[in-house]
Design a protein around this motif. Structure first.
Motif, PDB file in Angstrom:
ATOM      1  N   ALA A  93       0.829  -1.211   0.000  1.00  0.00           N
ATOM      2  CA  ALA A  93       0.000   0.000   0.000  1.00  0.00           C
ATOM      3  C   ALA A  93       0.859   1.255   0.000  1.00  0.00           C
ATOM      4  N   VAL A  94       1.934   1.246   0.778  1.00  0.00           N
ATOM      5  CA  VAL A  94       2.848   2.400   0.800  1.00  0.00           C
ATOM      6  C   VAL A  94       3.482   2.604  -0.569  1.00  0.00           C
ATOM      7  N   CYS A  95       3.892   1.516  -1.210  1.00  0.00           N
ATOM      8  CA  CYS A  95       4.461   1.613  -2.557  1.00  0.00           C
ATOM      9  C   CYS A  95       3.414   2.093  -3.552  1.00  0.00           C
ATOM     10  N   GLY A  96       2.155   1.679  -3.357  1.00  0.00           N
ATOM     11  CA  GLY A  96       1.078   2.173  -4.201  1.00  0.00           C
ATOM     12  C   GLY A  96       0.887   3.674  -4.052  1.00  0.00           C
ATOM     13  N   LEU A  97       1.053   4.165  -2.843  1.00  0.00           N
ATOM     14  CA  LEU A  97       0.970   5.613  -2.600  1.00  0.00           C
ATOM     15  C   LEU A  97       2.093   6.338  -3.339  1.00  0.00           C
ATOM     16  N   LEU A  98       3.301   5.771  -3.294  1.00  0.00           N
ATOM     17  CA  LEU A  98       4.438   6.393  -3.973  1.00  0.00           C
ATOM     18  C   LEU A  98       4.235   6.426  -5.484  1.00  0.00           C
ATOM     19  N   LEU A  99       3.635   5.369  -6.029  1.00  0.00           N
ATOM     20  CA  LEU A  99       3.360   5.357  -7.465  1.00  0.00           C
ATOM     21  C   LEU A  99       2.181   6.262  -7.799  1.00  0.00           C
ATOM     22  N   GLY A 100       1.228   6.376  -6.875  1.00  0.00           N
ATOM     23  CA  GLY A 100       0.052   7.199  -7.129  1.00  0.00           C
ATOM     24  C   GLY A 100       0.353   8.684  -7.185  1.00  0.00           C
ATOM     25  N   LEU A 101       1.423   9.117  -6.531  1.00  0.00           N
ATOM     26  CA  LEU A 101       1.756  10.538  -6.533  1.00  0.00           C
ATOM     27  C   LEU A 101       1.998  11.094  -7.934  1.00  0.00           C
ATOM     28  N   PRO A 102       2.755  10.391  -8.809  1.00  0.00           N
ATOM     29  CA  PRO A 102       2.889  10.919 -10.179  1.00  0.00           C
ATOM     30  C   PRO A 102       1.565  10.960 -10.938  1.00  0.00           C
ATOM     31  N   ALA A 103       0.614  10.116 -10.542  1.00  0.00           N
ATOM     32  CA  ALA A 103      -0.687  10.098 -11.226  1.00  0.00           C
ATOM     33  C   ALA A 103      -1.443  11.406 -11.037  1.00  0.00           C
ATOM     34  N   LEU A 104      -1.058  12.206 -10.037  1.00  0.00           N
ATOM     35  CA  LEU A 104      -1.723  13.476  -9.809  1.00  0.00           C
ATOM     36  C   LEU A 104      -1.428  14.470 -10.921  1.00  0.00           C
ATOM     37  N   ARG A 105      -0.301  14.274 -11.625  1.00  0.00           N
ATOM     38  CA  ARG A 105       0.085  15.206 -12.682  1.00  0.00           C
ATOM     39  C   ARG A 105       0.081  14.568 -14.072  1.00  0.00           C
TER      40      ARG A 105
END
Length: 304
Positions: A93-105
């Motif tokens: 889940a933490v790694c998913g959060l790290l990957l999800g951050l670029p998805a914001l842009r």
């Protein structure tokens, strides 16, 4: 949920529950466990790909992160399945959060490239960080106490997979699920009407990664070990294919895709030299004939 669909799903769940009583062959039960694992992966990826409309080709990375977390926890700390499962879920889940951050842009093809890069980095880490992961030799895992037999492990896998599908179903029928659909259909409009698209994107990646991590833990204890080659970009592509063949954004479509694309290679084992060719041709035909997926096409026909 439509009544016929609910009856069909209930019948399939009951059949899966009763399978150990009629299948004495451990191979059949092992294939059943594999279906449960891929069902969790396909349904969780569908939250990102089908419901939130975000492209991701890194699901095998979360799958591997969960598996290796459980394996390392057992090797270094003597942790069993019941402590390795939440650990694998949390780390993924933490790694998913790290990957999800670029998805914001990013969106579309640019996001796809980022997820492929993440998948590659994780795979290289699993192969090269030998002091932690064991490299290509991987890590062996001891079986779960009380679940050494395939029949008992099958029942455990069934319960875990049903829990994951239930959580996914509840999420897609919640306010968060409605936000995902609005995000998928028109992100600009969703933001204009005040929906928190940032939280929705991050939530989709984190939840999907957590479920994939749980599937990884289950897979690690199923095959009683982990090796990097089980978590490559090809595995991610297979999971994407399950979602596309079954039908994106339908939840039940990825379940069907997981069953078909897990059983089909086994059924084609009689043509071992041509199995991949036949598999590839069938995939092309399916995508051309049913671009919405099997369940997606059925739902479109029902609406018409």
């Amino acid at each position: 949920m439509r009544k016929p669909l609910a009856i069909a799903i209930g019948a399939l769940a009951l059949s899966a529950l009763l399978l150990p009583a009629f299948a004495a062959d451990g191979y059949v039960l092992s294939v059943g466990v594999t279906i449960f694992i891929y069902a969790m992966l396909a349904v969780s990826l569908d939250l990102v790909l089908g419901w939130a409309g975000q492209f991701s080709f890194a699901h095998a990375a979360f799958f591997g992160i969960g598996a290796y977390t459980a394996a390392i926890a057992q090797r270094d700390f003597g942790a069993g399945f019941w402590s390795g499962l939440p650990a694998g879920i949390a780390v993924a889940a933490v790694c998913g959060l790290l990957l999800g951050l670029p998805a914001l842009r990013l969106r579309g093809h640019f996001l796809s490239i980022v997820t492929i890069a993440f998948q590659t980095i994780v795979y290289l880490g699993l192969t090269q960080w030998t002091s932690l992961t064991g490299g290509q030799n991987g890590i062996s895992i001891q079986p779960i106490a009380g679940f050494e037999t395939m029949a008992r492990f099958y029942c455990l896998a069934l319960v875990v997979s049903l829990a994951a599908v239930l959580v996914s179903w509840l999420l897609t029928h919640s306010r968060l699920g409605q936000t995902w659909q609005a995000l998928r259909d028109d992100e600009t409009l969703a933001r204009a009407i005040g929906l928190d698209t940032t939280a929705a994107k991050l939530g989709a990646f984190v939840i999907a990664a957590a479920i994939a991590g749980a599937a990884g833990v289950l897979a690690a204890f199923h095959i009683r070990g982990v090796t990097p080659n089980d978590y490559t970009i090809m595995t991610s592509a297979l999971i994407v294919a399950m979602v596309v063949v079954g039908g994106r954004g339908t939840l039940w479509g990825p379940l069907l895709g997981a069953v078909v694309l897990t059983v089909l290679p086994e059924w084609l084992s009689f043509a071992a030299n041509y199995r991949l060719i036949i598999f590839g041709l069938l995939m092309i035909v399916m995508v051309i004939a049913l671009p919405q997926g099997v369940v997606g096409a059925w739902m479109s026909r029902k609406r018409r």
